[in-house]
Design a protein around this motif. Sequence first.
Motif, PDB file in Angstrom:
ATOM      1  N   LYS A  92       0.847  -1.189   0.000  1.00 30.06           N
ATOM      2  CA  LYS A  92       0.000   0.000   0.000  1.00 30.06           C
ATOM      3  C   LYS A  92       0.882   1.238   0.000  1.00 30.06           C
ATOM      4  O   LYS A  92       1.755   1.399   0.840  1.00 30.06           O
ATOM      5  CB  LYS A  92      -0.906   0.016   1.228  1.00 30.06           C
ATOM      6  CG  LYS A  92      -1.825   1.244   1.269  1.00 30.06           C
ATOM      7  CD  LYS A  92      -2.753   1.190   2.460  1.00 30.06           C
ATOM      8  CE  LYS A  92      -3.663   2.411   2.480  1.00 30.06           C
ATOM      9  NZ  LYS A  92      -4.586   2.402   3.612  1.00 30.06           N
ATOM     10  N   ALA A  93       0.643   2.070  -1.001  1.00 34.13           N
ATOM     11  CA  ALA A  93       1.343   3.360  -1.061  1.00 34.13           C
ATOM     12  C   ALA A  93       0.329   4.447  -0.793  1.00 34.13           C
ATOM     13  O   ALA A  93      -0.733   4.450  -1.368  1.00 34.13           O
ATOM     14  CB  ALA A  93       1.971   3.542  -2.447  1.00 34.13           C
ATOM     15  N   ILE A 105      -4.109  10.018  -2.544  1.00 39.43           N
ATOM     16  CA  ILE A 105      -3.765   9.097  -3.625  1.00 39.43           C
ATOM     17  C   ILE A 105      -3.239   7.832  -2.960  1.00 39.43           C
ATOM     18  O   ILE A 105      -2.277   7.885  -2.191  1.00 39.43           O
ATOM     19  CB  ILE A 105      -2.699   9.689  -4.561  1.00 39.43           C
ATOM     20  CG1 ILE A 105      -3.205  10.977  -5.194  1.00 39.43           C
ATOM     21  CG2 ILE A 105      -2.318   8.673  -5.644  1.00 39.43           C
ATOM     22  CD1 ILE A 105      -2.157  11.716  -6.002  1.00 39.43           C
ATOM     23  N   ALA A 106      -3.897   6.717  -3.243  1.00 47.20           N
ATOM     24  CA  ALA A 106      -3.524   5.481  -2.571  1.00 47.20           C
ATOM     25  C   ALA A 106      -3.560   4.310  -3.533  1.00 47.20           C
ATOM     26  O   ALA A 106      -4.381   4.266  -4.448  1.00 47.20           O
ATOM     27  CB  ALA A 106      -4.465   5.209  -1.393  1.00 47.20           C
ATOM     28  N   VAL A 107      -2.650   3.356  -3.357  1.00 47.03           N
ATOM     29  CA  VAL A 107      -2.678   2.083  -4.062  1.00 47.03           C
ATOM     30  C   VAL A 107      -2.856   0.994  -3.026  1.00 47.03           C
ATOM     31  O   VAL A 107      -2.023   0.817  -2.138  1.00 47.03           O
ATOM     32  CB  VAL A 107      -1.390   1.842  -4.874  1.00 47.03           C
ATOM     33  CG1 VAL A 107      -1.447   0.475  -5.547  1.00 47.03           C
ATOM     34  CG2 VAL A 107      -1.191   2.934  -5.904  1.00 47.03           C
ATOM     35  N   ASN A 108      -3.967   0.288  -3.112  1.00 41.81           N
ATOM     36  CA  ASN A 108      -4.279  -0.770  -2.164  1.00 41.81           C
ATOM     37  C   ASN A 108      -4.536  -2.033  -2.962  1.00 41.81           C
ATOM     38  O   ASN A 108      -5.495  -2.114  -3.723  1.00 41.81           O
ATOM     39  CB  ASN A 108      -5.512  -0.405  -1.334  1.00 41.81           C
ATOM     40  CG  ASN A 108      -5.685  -1.333  -0.144  1.00 41.81           C
ATOM     41  OD1 ASN A 108      -4.936  -2.285   0.026  1.00 41.81           O
ATOM     42  ND2 ASN A 108      -6.694  -1.045   0.673  1.00 41.81           N
ATOM     43  N   LEU A 156      -5.873   1.663  -7.784  1.00 44.58           N
ATOM     44  CA  LEU A 156      -5.455   3.042  -7.578  1.00 44.58           C
ATOM     45  C   LEU A 156      -6.678   3.878  -7.233  1.00 44.58           C
ATOM     46  O   LEU A 156      -7.675   3.870  -7.951  1.00 44.58           O
ATOM     47  CB  LEU A 156      -4.804   3.601  -8.845  1.00 44.58           C
ATOM     48  CG  LEU A 156      -4.535   5.108  -8.865  1.00 44.58           C
ATOM     49  CD1 LEU A 156      -3.486   5.489  -7.821  1.00 44.58           C
ATOM     50  CD2 LEU A 156      -4.112   5.564 -10.254  1.00 44.58           C
ATOM     51  N   SER A 157      -6.587   4.620  -6.125  1.00 45.47           N
ATOM     52  CA  SER A 157      -7.662   5.518  -5.710  1.00 45.47           C
ATOM     53  C   SER A 157      -7.104   6.932  -5.607  1.00 45.47           C
ATOM     54  O   SER A 157      -6.080   7.161  -4.963  1.00 45.47           O
ATOM     55  CB  SER A 157      -8.235   5.095  -4.358  1.00 45.47           C
ATOM     56  OG  SER A 157      -9.178   6.031  -3.889  1.00 45.47           O
ATOM     57  N   ALA A 158      -7.784   7.867  -6.280  1.00 48.46           N
ATOM     58  CA  ALA A 158      -7.387   9.279  -6.209  1.00 48.46           C
ATOM     59  C   ALA A 158      -8.638  10.099  -5.941  1.00 48.46           C
ATOM     60  O   ALA A 158      -9.565  10.109  -6.750  1.00 48.46           O
ATOM     61  CB  ALA A 158      -6.717   9.715  -7.505  1.00 48.46           C
TER      62      ALA A 158
END
Length: 347
Positions: A2-3, A89-92, A96-98
């Motif tokens: 997760k970023a 902004i997240a990568v789970n 990708l969610s922005a």
Amino acid sequence: MKAYLTLLIVACQSVAALAQDDKTPYLTKSLSSDAINSVVVSTSGGGIKVSGESGQSPRIEVYIRGNNNRQLSKGEIQKRLAEDYDMNIAVNGHELSATVKQKHPFLNMNWRNQMSISFKIYVPENVTTNLKTSGGGIDLDNLKGAETFSTSGGGLRLNKLTGVIRGRTSGGGIDVSNSGDDLDLNTSGGGITAKNCNGKIRLVTSGGGLRLEDLKGNIYAHTSGGGVEGRNIDGELVTGTSGGGVDLKNMSCSLDASSSGGGLSIEMKHVGQYLKLHTSAGNIDLDLPAGQGLDLAIRGEGVNQHPTKLSNFSGEWNKNRINGTVNGGGAQVTASASSGDVNLKFN
């Protein structure tokens, strides 16, 4: 993996965060190690672009401009974001969610401090999307999957999409090309152009014209406020307008076309299972294939035909009505002009 990014720590991340202009993103984040297969975006007043074109480095870019398209310094942007916006902004997993939200949505934000926050996202082509913006355009290309997107005030530009495509805009036009499978596109305030598409296609506009070229499949296209133009369509087309004419050329399909506010000009290369035409406020100019078997049921204030005699016609033919067959009968052709003539031509 997760970023996660927030605007309060952007300056500490390994991203480009430069002064904003038309070509330079406020920040860029690489997605090369995330194998993205889903994109979810929600933004305020900005556009969204998602591209699956090969050769691009997977990444997300953020573009921010001030009200009235004003350029802002990095410091001004950071100050306004900290005071008035939450941007995450997240990568789970592989999603990708922005998202962009106003911190005080129920208070009247000073219009001078409002900003347009746009995203450009480059990902592999096999990606699903769920995109929303309150005031910018949406641009999608080279994607395969389920794509769902909407904007409250911008246009839709779509190219090389394959899958289940669902798009809405409340105030812009739609341009779709080289796409297929299952398209459902709607605008409340602009025209629609569709070129080189196939499959199940539904196109609806409340305030503009329709331009249809090189389509194949099961097609429904309707406008409440403009004309309809079409060329080279195969399969089945149901189309109509409440505020203009219909002009269709080189058609090889089953066709149902109607107008409440203009005439019809129809050129059939081949009639499919049926042909149904109706206008309440104009003439019908109808060009039919001379060698095809047809059942004719045609009426108007006047019925005019060229050539003046057909040796292969059987039935009733008078100045305002035709009921009969051509070449022994076949596809059903129905045409009616409530306040105009029907002008027939056989080629």
